[in-house]
Design an enzyme around this catalytic site. Sequence first.
Site, PDB file in Angstrom:
ATOM      1  N   THR A   1      74.882  71.624  51.814  1.00 21.49           N
ATOM      2  CA  THR A   1      74.938  71.517  53.280  1.00 21.49           C
ATOM      3  C   THR A   1      76.354  71.832  53.766  1.00 21.49           C
ATOM      4  OG1 THR A   1      73.388  69.686  52.944  1.00 21.49           O
ATOM      5  CG2 THR A   1      74.092  70.118  55.198  1.00 21.49           C
TER       6      THR A   1
ATOM      7  N   GLU B   1      85.958  62.878  48.534  1.00 25.43           N
ATOM      8  CA  GLU B   1      85.212  62.784  49.803  1.00 25.43           C
ATOM      9  C   GLU B   1      85.574  61.492  50.523  1.00 25.43           C
ATOM     10  OE1 GLU B   1      81.232  63.221  48.285  1.00 25.43           O
ATOM     11  OE2 GLU B   1      81.303  65.400  48.468  1.00 25.43           O
TER      12      GLU B   1
ATOM     13  N   GLY C   1      78.992  70.484  48.587  1.00 28.68           N
ATOM     14  CA  GLY C   1      77.547  70.507  48.403  1.00 28.68           C
ATOM     15  C   GLY C   1      76.917  71.635  49.195  1.00 28.68           C
TER      16      GLY C   1
ATOM     17  N   LYS D   1      76.681  59.072  48.711  1.00 28.10           N
ATOM     18  CA  LYS D   1      77.225  60.397  48.456  1.00 28.10           C
ATOM     19  C   LYS D   1      77.643  60.488  46.997  1.00 28.10           C
ATOM     20  CE  LYS D   1      80.074  62.288  51.182  1.00 28.10           C
ATOM     21  NZ  LYS D   1      79.342  63.507  50.833  1.00 28.10           N
TER      22      LYS D   1
ATOM     23  N   LYS E   1      66.823  63.347  53.877  1.00 27.05           N
ATOM     24  CA  LYS E   1      67.899  62.422  53.460  1.00 27.05           C
ATOM     25  C   LYS E   1      67.866  61.097  54.226  1.00 27.05           C
ATOM     26  CE  LYS E   1      69.881  65.650  50.853  1.00 27.05           C
ATOM     27  NZ  LYS E   1      71.099  66.317  51.218  1.00 27.05           N
TER      28      LYS E   1
ATOM     29  N   ASP F   1      80.659  66.657  56.264  1.00 26.98           N
ATOM     30  CA  ASP F   1      80.148  66.641  54.889  1.00 26.98           C
ATOM     31  C   ASP F   1      78.679  66.212  54.877  1.00 26.98           C
ATOM     32  OD1 ASP F   1      80.056  66.819  52.151  1.00 26.98           O
ATOM     33  OD2 ASP F   1      81.380  65.112  51.765  1.00 26.98           O
ATOM     34  N   GLY F   2      78.008  66.519  53.797  1.00 26.66           N
ATOM     35  CA  GLY F   2      76.614  66.138  53.613  1.00 26.66           C
ATOM     36  C   GLY F   2      76.484  64.742  53.033  1.00 26.66           C
ATOM     37  N   ALA F   3      75.264  64.396  52.653  1.00 28.35           N
ATOM     38  CA  ALA F   3      75.001  63.100  52.020  1.00 28.35           C
ATOM     39  C   ALA F   3      73.728  63.216  51.197  1.00 28.35           C
ATOM     40  CB  ALA F   3      74.841  62.005  53.070  1.00 28.35           C
ATOM     41  N   ASP F   4      73.574  62.304  50.255  1.00 31.82           N
ATOM     42  CA  ASP F   4      72.345  62.258  49.460  1.00 31.82           C
ATOM     43  C   ASP F   4      71.292  61.377  50.110  1.00 31.82           C
ATOM     44  OD1 ASP F   4      73.310  63.875  47.195  1.00 31.82           O
ATOM     45  OD2 ASP F   4      74.790  62.272  47.079  1.00 31.82           O
TER      46      ASP F   4
HETATM   47  C1  5RP Z   1      78.751  65.814  46.889  1.00 32.39           C
HETATM   48  C2  5RP Z   1      78.032  65.114  47.973  1.00 32.39           C
HETATM   49  C3  5RP Z   1      77.078  65.904  48.798  1.00 32.39           C
HETATM   50  O1  5RP Z   1      77.422  65.760  50.140  1.00 32.39           O
HETATM   51  C4  5RP Z   1      75.684  65.388  48.565  1.00 32.39           C
HETATM   52  O2  5RP Z   1      75.406  65.437  47.178  1.00 32.39           O
HETATM   53  C5  5RP Z   1      74.647  66.226  49.332  1.00 32.39           C
HETATM   54  O3  5RP Z   1      74.530  67.480  48.740  1.00 32.39           O
HETATM   55  P1  5RP Z   1      73.648  68.625  49.372  1.00 32.39           P
HETATM   56  O4  5RP Z   1      74.282  68.986  50.688  1.00 32.39           O
HETATM   57  O5  5RP Z   1      73.757  69.744  48.369  1.00 32.39           O
HETATM   58  O6  5RP Z   1      72.251  68.119  49.539  1.00 32.39           O
HETATM   59  O7  5RP Z   1      78.179  63.937  48.205  1.00 32.39           O
HETATM   60  O8  5RP Z   1      79.490  64.943  46.098  1.00 32.39           O
END
Ligand code: 5RP
Length: 222
Positions: free
Chosen positions: A31, A103, A29, A94, A121, A81-84
């Site tokens: 982030t 992930e 993603g 996620k 988020k 890793d990022g998250a939604d």
């Molecule tokens: C990908 C994910 C990402 O971590 C989530 O969608 C966040 O994305 P971004 O960093 O673009 O806001 O789970 O499957």
Amino acid sequence: MTQDDMKKEAARAALEFVRAGTVIGVGTGSTANHFIDLLPTVRGRVDAAVASSEASAARLKERGIDVVELNQAGTLSVYVDGADEATRNLALIKGGGGALTREKIVAAASHTFVCIADERKLVDVLGRFPLPLEVIPMARSYVAREIVALGGEPVLRQGFTTDNGNMILDVHGLTILEPARLEETLDHIAGVVTNGLFARRGADVLLVGTASGVRRIDRAGV
Ligand code: 5RP
């Protein structure tokens, strides 16, 4: 400060979790992309990385970071890793990028899961962001009916195939008060490969980029 700047600062703060001589896990993603772009600044500390998607693997290689398979790497020191969406209890949604299965595997195989996100988020209750489910194609309709029975509104992600050759159902309309319980319920639906709730194994550390700096939230007891 833009939302993207906040993502970048959270990614920068995660560099301190990269310990010398270890293999790290790297997510997917925008982030996570900032984190990948910053990794060359600590190249001497990174032996190699395991990526949670083909896209991240390609980006890591472009930045000169060795990419290895999880089966060769053993337990990873850290997964970034990022998250939604994220709660203060470090439960996550996620899978907005569709990489949720890999992930979840890489997070499970890591000692510490550091989640990086911008302040938008952070939520009190998960579910405003549609919850992604990776589904075996032949089970799509069956799983959708089961989701409707649970009170959700499944929407097929059009024109999208996961790195594992499966489909994504994005589930709208959920107010997720008990994320660990719902995660388990969804995992028991035949044909669901993975759901995007990361609650039973949530993040250990959440780094939230805000206009006034990066805020760190640790899992209680860590
Ligand atoms: C990908 C994910 C990402 O971590 C989530 O969608 C966040 O994305 P971004 O960093 O673009 O806001 O789970 O499957």
